[in-house]
Write an enzyme that holds these catalytic residues in place. Sequence first.
Site, PDB file in Angstrom:
ATOM      1  N   ASP A 194     -10.719  81.323  -2.462  1.00 32.41           N
ATOM      2  CA  ASP A 194     -11.591  82.364  -1.482  1.00 32.41           C
ATOM      3  C   ASP A 194     -11.412  81.752  -0.088  1.00 32.41           C
ATOM      4  O   ASP A 194     -11.471  80.399  -0.037  1.00 32.41           O
ATOM      5  CB  ASP A 194     -12.868  82.325  -2.009  1.00 32.41           C
ATOM      6  CG  ASP A 194     -13.472  83.282  -0.993  1.00 32.41           C
ATOM      7  OD1 ASP A 194     -13.746  84.533  -1.689  1.00 32.41           O
ATOM      8  OD2 ASP A 194     -13.687  83.486   0.080  1.00 32.41           O
TER       9      ASP A 194
ATOM     10  N   HIS B 123     -12.797  91.587  -8.325  1.00 33.38           N
ATOM     11  CA  HIS B 123     -12.798  90.085  -8.473  1.00 33.38           C
ATOM     12  C   HIS B 123     -13.822  89.144  -9.232  1.00 33.38           C
ATOM     13  O   HIS B 123     -15.179  89.589  -8.894  1.00 33.38           O
ATOM     14  CB  HIS B 123     -12.455  89.538  -7.307  1.00 33.38           C
ATOM     15  CG  HIS B 123     -13.322  89.854  -5.885  1.00 33.38           C
ATOM     16  ND1 HIS B 123     -13.139  91.300  -5.477  1.00 33.38           N
ATOM     17  CD2 HIS B 123     -14.365  89.238  -5.633  1.00 33.38           C
ATOM     18  CE1 HIS B 123     -14.113  91.417  -4.662  1.00 33.38           C
ATOM     19  NE2 HIS B 123     -14.904  90.273  -4.596  1.00 33.38           N
TER      20      HIS B 123
HETATM   21  P1  5GP Z   1     -16.877  90.110  -2.299  1.00 36.13           P
HETATM   22  O1  5GP Z   1     -17.655  89.954  -1.270  1.00 36.13           O
HETATM   23  O2  5GP Z   1     -16.324  91.456  -2.426  1.00 36.13           O
HETATM   24  O3  5GP Z   1     -17.409  89.724  -3.707  1.00 36.13           O
HETATM   25  O4  5GP Z   1     -15.921  88.926  -1.948  1.00 36.13           O
HETATM   26  C1  5GP Z   1     -14.704  89.164  -1.308  1.00 36.13           C
HETATM   27  C2  5GP Z   1     -14.280  87.875  -1.093  1.00 36.13           C
HETATM   28  O5  5GP Z   1     -13.031  87.972  -0.486  1.00 36.13           O
HETATM   29  C3  5GP Z   1     -15.103  87.180  -0.276  1.00 36.13           C
HETATM   30  O6  5GP Z   1     -15.754  85.870  -0.438  1.00 36.13           O
HETATM   31  C4  5GP Z   1     -14.027  86.678   0.992  1.00 36.13           C
HETATM   32  O7  5GP Z   1     -14.112  85.409   1.691  1.00 36.13           O
HETATM   33  C5  5GP Z   1     -12.671  86.826   0.449  1.00 36.13           C
HETATM   34  N1  5GP Z   1     -11.774  87.460   1.177  1.00 36.13           N
HETATM   35  C6  5GP Z   1     -11.369  88.368   2.037  1.00 36.13           C
HETATM   36  N2  5GP Z   1     -10.193  88.492   2.462  1.00 36.13           N
HETATM   37  C7  5GP Z   1      -9.653  87.391   1.967  1.00 36.13           C
HETATM   38  C8  5GP Z   1      -8.300  86.949   2.327  1.00 36.13           C
HETATM   39  O8  5GP Z   1      -7.404  87.668   2.967  1.00 36.13           O
HETATM   40  N3  5GP Z   1      -7.857  85.784   1.537  1.00 36.13           N
HETATM   41  C9  5GP Z   1      -8.536  85.175   0.763  1.00 36.13           C
HETATM   42  N4  5GP Z   1      -8.430  83.892  -0.024  1.00 36.13           N
HETATM   43  N5  5GP Z   1     -10.094  85.590   0.413  1.00 36.13           N
HETATM   44  C10 5GP Z   1     -10.275  86.631   1.266  1.00 36.13           C
END
Ligand code: 5GP
Length: 141
Positions: free
Chosen positions: A30, A100
């Site tokens: 992440d 995820h």
């Molecule tokens: P959510 O908030 O949907 O549970 O988690 C999404 C995660 O995706 C976040 O922790 C964010 O840091 C990660 N994320 C978003 N865009 C990218 C990206 O382009 N590359 C990576 N490696 N992580 C990402």
Amino acid sequence: MKDCIFCKIINKEIPSYPVYEDNEVYAFLDITQTTKGHTLVIPKKHVQDIFEYEEGLAESLFSRVPKIARAMEKAFPEMQGLNIINNNKEIAYQSVFHTHIHLIPRYSKEDDFKLVFADNGKNYSTEEMNLIAEAIRKNEE
Ligand code: 5GP
Ligand code: ZN
């Protein structure tokens, strides 16, 4: 899926730091690294959230988690625990709508990961608890 950032990562249109890969599952660091090694485990198939999972997808996705968790533990001997988080829908802090699983290694109680479970047990009678459990049971397919 077009315009999905995680589909683009799977297709190598956007670079990432790979942690694990097979035919069905991809895991990568992440970008926020809430703690060192913070990893996302995703299915290669575009599925929005847990409500859309078929059993086979759940099986392949979740079954990879212990293997990656153990690899983290070996890689980082200072690691003392691991939080596994799966956010579904915006209200539950999902911001990328390709499902995820977050693996967030824990190194100390003072690290940058905070999670609070309020204890509201006192607000529910035994009867209400039974009704709540029954409502869920009745709708399982
Ligand atoms: P959510 O908030 O949907 O549970 O988690 C999404 C995660 O995706 C976040 O922790 C964010 O840091 C990660 N994320 C978003 N865009 C990218 C990206 O382009 N590359 C990576 N490696 N992580 C990402
Ligand atoms: Zn996607």
